[in-house]
Design a protein around this motif. Structure first.
Motif, PDB file in Angstrom:
ATOM      1  N   PHE A   1      93.396  69.792 -16.201  1.00  0.00           N
ATOM      2  CA  PHE A   1      93.734  68.110 -16.164  1.00  0.00           C
ATOM      3  C   PHE A   1      92.619  67.463 -15.565  1.00  0.00           C
ATOM      4  O   PHE A   1      92.144  66.461 -16.014  1.00  0.00           O
ATOM      5  CB  PHE A   1      95.042  68.072 -15.377  1.00  0.00           C
ATOM      6  CG  PHE A   1      96.331  68.176 -15.826  1.00  0.00           C
ATOM      7  CD1 PHE A   1      96.788  67.102 -16.665  1.00  0.00           C
ATOM      8  CD2 PHE A   1      96.967  69.420 -15.885  1.00  0.00           C
ATOM      9  CE1 PHE A   1      98.201  67.495 -17.508  1.00  0.00           C
ATOM     10  CE2 PHE A   1      98.020  69.581 -16.606  1.00  0.00           C
ATOM     11  CZ  PHE A   1      98.697  68.560 -17.289  1.00  0.00           C
ATOM     12  N   TRP A   2      91.750  68.138 -14.708  1.00  0.00           N
ATOM     13  CA  TRP A   2      90.317  67.519 -14.161  1.00  0.00           C
ATOM     14  C   TRP A   2      89.586  67.298 -15.036  1.00  0.00           C
ATOM     15  O   TRP A   2      88.804  66.360 -15.394  1.00  0.00           O
ATOM     16  CB  TRP A   2      90.077  68.337 -12.891  1.00  0.00           C
ATOM     17  CG  TRP A   2      88.934  67.849 -12.290  1.00  0.00           C
ATOM     18  CD1 TRP A   2      88.168  66.589 -12.424  1.00  0.00           C
ATOM     19  CD2 TRP A   2      87.985  68.704 -11.738  1.00  0.00           C
ATOM     20  NE1 TRP A   2      87.138  66.740 -11.670  1.00  0.00           N
ATOM     21  CE2 TRP A   2      86.726  67.832 -11.209  1.00  0.00           C
ATOM     22  CE3 TRP A   2      88.009  69.915 -11.147  1.00  0.00           C
ATOM     23  CZ2 TRP A   2      85.677  68.357 -10.184  1.00  0.00           C
ATOM     24  CZ3 TRP A   2      86.831  70.437 -10.159  1.00  0.00           C
ATOM     25  CH2 TRP A   2      85.986  69.416  -9.775  1.00  0.00           C
TER      26      TRP A   2
ATOM     27  N   ALA B   1      89.902  67.365 -18.325  1.00  0.00           N
ATOM     28  CA  ALA B   1      90.596  66.777 -19.687  1.00  0.00           C
ATOM     29  C   ALA B   1      89.916  65.200 -19.666  1.00  0.00           C
ATOM     30  O   ALA B   1      90.274  64.372 -18.820  1.00  0.00           O
ATOM     31  CB  ALA B   1      91.937  66.614 -19.845  1.00  0.00           C
TER      32      ALA B   1
ATOM     33  N   ARG C   1      92.481  62.022 -19.590  1.00  0.00           N
ATOM     34  CA  ARG C   1      93.144  61.554 -18.447  1.00  0.00           C
ATOM     35  C   ARG C   1      92.611  60.888 -17.289  1.00  0.00           C
ATOM     36  O   ARG C   1      93.293  60.979 -16.335  1.00  0.00           O
ATOM     37  CB  ARG C   1      93.772  63.117 -17.856  1.00  0.00           C
ATOM     38  CG  ARG C   1      94.546  64.109 -18.755  1.00  0.00           C
ATOM     39  CD  ARG C   1      96.021  63.382 -19.185  1.00  0.00           C
ATOM     40  NE  ARG C   1      96.360  64.131 -20.308  1.00  0.00           N
ATOM     41  CZ  ARG C   1      97.820  63.579 -20.755  1.00  0.00           C
ATOM     42  NH1 ARG C   1      98.489  62.787 -20.052  1.00  0.00           N
ATOM     43  NH2 ARG C   1      98.169  64.177 -21.868  1.00  0.00           N
TER      44      ARG C   1
ATOM     45  N   SER D   1      85.877  63.748 -15.674  1.00  0.00           N
ATOM     46  CA  SER D   1      86.009  64.746 -16.510  1.00  0.00           C
ATOM     47  C   SER D   1      84.665  65.461 -16.608  1.00  0.00           C
ATOM     48  O   SER D   1      84.724  67.041 -16.710  1.00  0.00           O
ATOM     49  CB  SER D   1      86.608  64.599 -17.942  1.00  0.00           C
ATOM     50  OG  SER D   1      85.808  63.516 -18.533  1.00  0.00           O
TER      51      SER D   1
ATOM     52  N   SER E   1      92.148  72.563 -21.248  1.00  0.00           N
ATOM     53  CA  SER E   1      91.675  70.952 -21.185  1.00  0.00           C
ATOM     54  C   SER E   1      91.610  70.723 -22.544  1.00  0.00           C
ATOM     55  O   SER E   1      91.872  69.295 -22.856  1.00  0.00           O
ATOM     56  CB  SER E   1      90.458  70.898 -20.575  1.00  0.00           C
ATOM     57  OG  SER E   1      89.421  71.478 -21.070  1.00  0.00           O
TER      58      SER E   1
ATOM     59  N   ILE F   1      94.945  69.879 -24.066  1.00  0.00           N
ATOM     60  CA  ILE F   1      95.337  68.533 -23.206  1.00  0.00           C
ATOM     61  C   ILE F   1      94.702  67.345 -24.269  1.00  0.00           C
ATOM     62  O   ILE F   1      95.514  66.486 -24.447  1.00  0.00           O
ATOM     63  CB  ILE F   1      94.951  68.518 -21.819  1.00  0.00           C
ATOM     64  CG1 ILE F   1      95.736  69.477 -21.071  1.00  0.00           C
ATOM     65  CG2 ILE F   1      95.555  66.989 -21.208  1.00  0.00           C
ATOM     66  CD1 ILE F   1      95.567  69.723 -19.439  1.00  0.00           C
ATOM     67  N   GLU F   2      93.545  67.357 -24.298  1.00  0.00           N
ATOM     68  CA  GLU F   2      93.104  66.145 -25.089  1.00  0.00           C
ATOM     69  C   GLU F   2      93.333  65.969 -26.460  1.00  0.00           C
ATOM     70  O   GLU F   2      93.326  64.937 -26.921  1.00  0.00           O
ATOM     71  CB  GLU F   2      91.302  66.440 -25.235  1.00  0.00           C
ATOM     72  CG  GLU F   2      90.655  66.621 -23.651  1.00  0.00           C
ATOM     73  CD  GLU F   2      89.401  66.852 -23.779  1.00  0.00           C
ATOM     74  OE1 GLU F   2      88.760  67.070 -22.874  1.00  0.00           O
ATOM     75  OE2 GLU F   2      88.897  67.241 -25.040  1.00  0.00           O
TER      76      GLU F   2
ATOM     77  N   SER G   1     104.088  60.537 -23.631  1.00  0.00           N
ATOM     78  CA  SER G   1     103.761  60.119 -22.338  1.00  0.00           C
ATOM     79  C   SER G   1     103.820  58.580 -22.022  1.00  0.00           C
ATOM     80  O   SER G   1     104.249  58.057 -21.178  1.00  0.00           O
ATOM     81  CB  SER G   1     102.203  60.336 -21.937  1.00  0.00           C
ATOM     82  OG  SER G   1     102.154  61.880 -22.202  1.00  0.00           O
TER      83      SER G   1
ATOM     84  N   LYS H   1     103.380  59.531 -12.737  1.00  0.00           N
ATOM     85  CA  LYS H   1     102.270  60.304 -13.450  1.00  0.00           C
ATOM     86  C   LYS H   1     103.070  61.863 -13.190  1.00  0.00           C
ATOM     87  O   LYS H   1     102.904  62.754 -14.235  1.00  0.00           O
ATOM     88  CB  LYS H   1     100.952  60.324 -12.720  1.00  0.00           C
ATOM     89  CG  LYS H   1     100.340  58.992 -12.894  1.00  0.00           C
ATOM     90  CD  LYS H   1      99.089  59.134 -12.270  1.00  0.00           C
ATOM     91  CE  LYS H   1      98.155  57.862 -12.813  1.00  0.00           C
ATOM     92  NZ  LYS H   1      96.857  57.777 -12.090  1.00  0.00           N
TER      93      LYS H   1
ATOM     94  N   ALA I   1     103.828  64.224 -16.407  1.00  0.00           N
ATOM     95  CA  ALA I   1     103.372  65.597 -16.477  1.00  0.00           C
ATOM     96  C   ALA I   1     104.281  66.711 -16.853  1.00  0.00           C
ATOM     97  O   ALA I   1     104.305  67.545 -17.594  1.00  0.00           O
ATOM     98  CB  ALA I   1     102.481  65.990 -15.428  1.00  0.00           C
TER      99      ALA I   1
ATOM    100  N   THR J   1     103.946  66.053 -20.731  1.00  0.00           N
ATOM    101  CA  THR J   1     102.685  66.571 -20.949  1.00  0.00           C
ATOM    102  C   THR J   1     103.057  68.317 -21.107  1.00  0.00           C
ATOM    103  O   THR J   1     102.627  69.246 -22.120  1.00  0.00           O
ATOM    104  CB  THR J   1     101.432  66.533 -19.923  1.00  0.00           C
ATOM    105  OG1 THR J   1     101.513  65.115 -19.671  1.00  0.00           O
ATOM    106  CG2 THR J   1     100.339  67.274 -20.200  1.00  0.00           C
TER     107      THR J   1
END
Length: 271
Positions: free
Chosen positions: A103-104, A106, A109, A116, A166, A169-170, A177, A187, A191, A195
């Protein structure tokens, strides 16, 4: 006019510049290969090479079947089971740790791109350490054995799995969402309820793929004392017990092929 009756266009002529670049590339590549070979200190083939090669092939094709299982805990089955456990535990730990890193990293996000990008740099830094180097480092920290192998595989796999997660996720659809956000969801709700359900097939599939890779790596980590089948393999090689080497290699092949077939079947169900 019918396209079938049209004449084919002649190929474009090759210019002098293109010829120079082509031949220059070939000459430079050959020169680099020749220059690399000059640094090899080759002392020639030893007189005993044929005898040793014959002993190796004889041992490989006449494996030591008595080593398969003898109840001592040091047999082939026990060592393969330990290797399998090292690979499974290291992959499972890394899969759990990789989710927040994913998540960091991606870029969909975060509103600021540098957030990112920082995550991607951290994951690249983690992936830059080979498992062998990590195993040697963790052996100094926790001692030789399976724990060092688990930590080495777990740490190294975080970089690869988090990057794969990641990317998944993208590529997710923002519709679920946005629907949860429109009704006042936080959030955390997004998630958990949007997500993660869409992401789980990709997480399981990528984790199974990484488990295949970790299984092969775990077979090698024992060569430096990080547990698993690699340790008895290096011992057999040092003492030239080629029949023992043959049965160990056969066991590794069977284990890897079987796990690869099972994980492949599971991934097909998820696609």
């Amino acid at each position: 006019m019918n396209t079938t009756t049209m004449k084919k266009l002649p190929p474009k002529p090759v210019t002098t510049k293109q010829r120079v670049v082509k031949w220059g590339t070939w000459i430079l590549s050959i020169a680099i290969v020749i220059w690399s070979c000059t640094g090899i200190d080759f002392g020639g083939i030893k007189d005993t090479a044929a005898e040793i090669s014959g002993a190796i092939f004889y041992g490989l094709f006449h494996p030591d079947w008595s080593y398969v299982y003898n109840g001592s805990g040091e047999d082939l089955v026990s060592q393969l089971w330990e290797t399998l456990c090292i690979a499974f535990l290291g992959t499972f730990i890394s899969a759990v740790i990789s989710i927040p890193f994913a998540f960091w990293a991606a870029n969909t996000r975060h509103k600021k791109f540098w957030v990112s990008e920082t995550g991607k740099i951290v994951l690249t830094f983690i992936r830059s350490f080979p498992e062998i180097v990590l195993a040697l480092m963790f052996i100094k920290a926790v001692g030789p054995g399976a724990p060092a192998g688990v930590l080495a595989l777990g740490f190294h796999s975080v970089g690869m799995l988090a990057m794969l997660f990641s990317e998944a996720i993208e590529s997710l659809d923002d519709g679920p969402s946005e629907a949860i956000t429109s009704v006042g969801g936080s959030k955390f709700n997004v998630a958990v309820f949007a997500t993660m359900p869409d992401l789980m097939p990709a997480i399981i599939s990528n984790t199974l793929y990484r488990f295949d890779v970790s299984l092969r790596s775990a077979s090698v980590l024992g060569l430096v004392g990080a547990g698993g089948i690699g340790y008895p393999l290096i011992i057999a090689l040092n003492y030239r017990q080629w029949s023992r080497v043959g049965i160990i290699l056969l066991g590794i092949i069977v284990m890897v092929v079987l796990i690869d077939w099972i994980s492949g079947a599971i991934r097909k169900k998820l696609v």
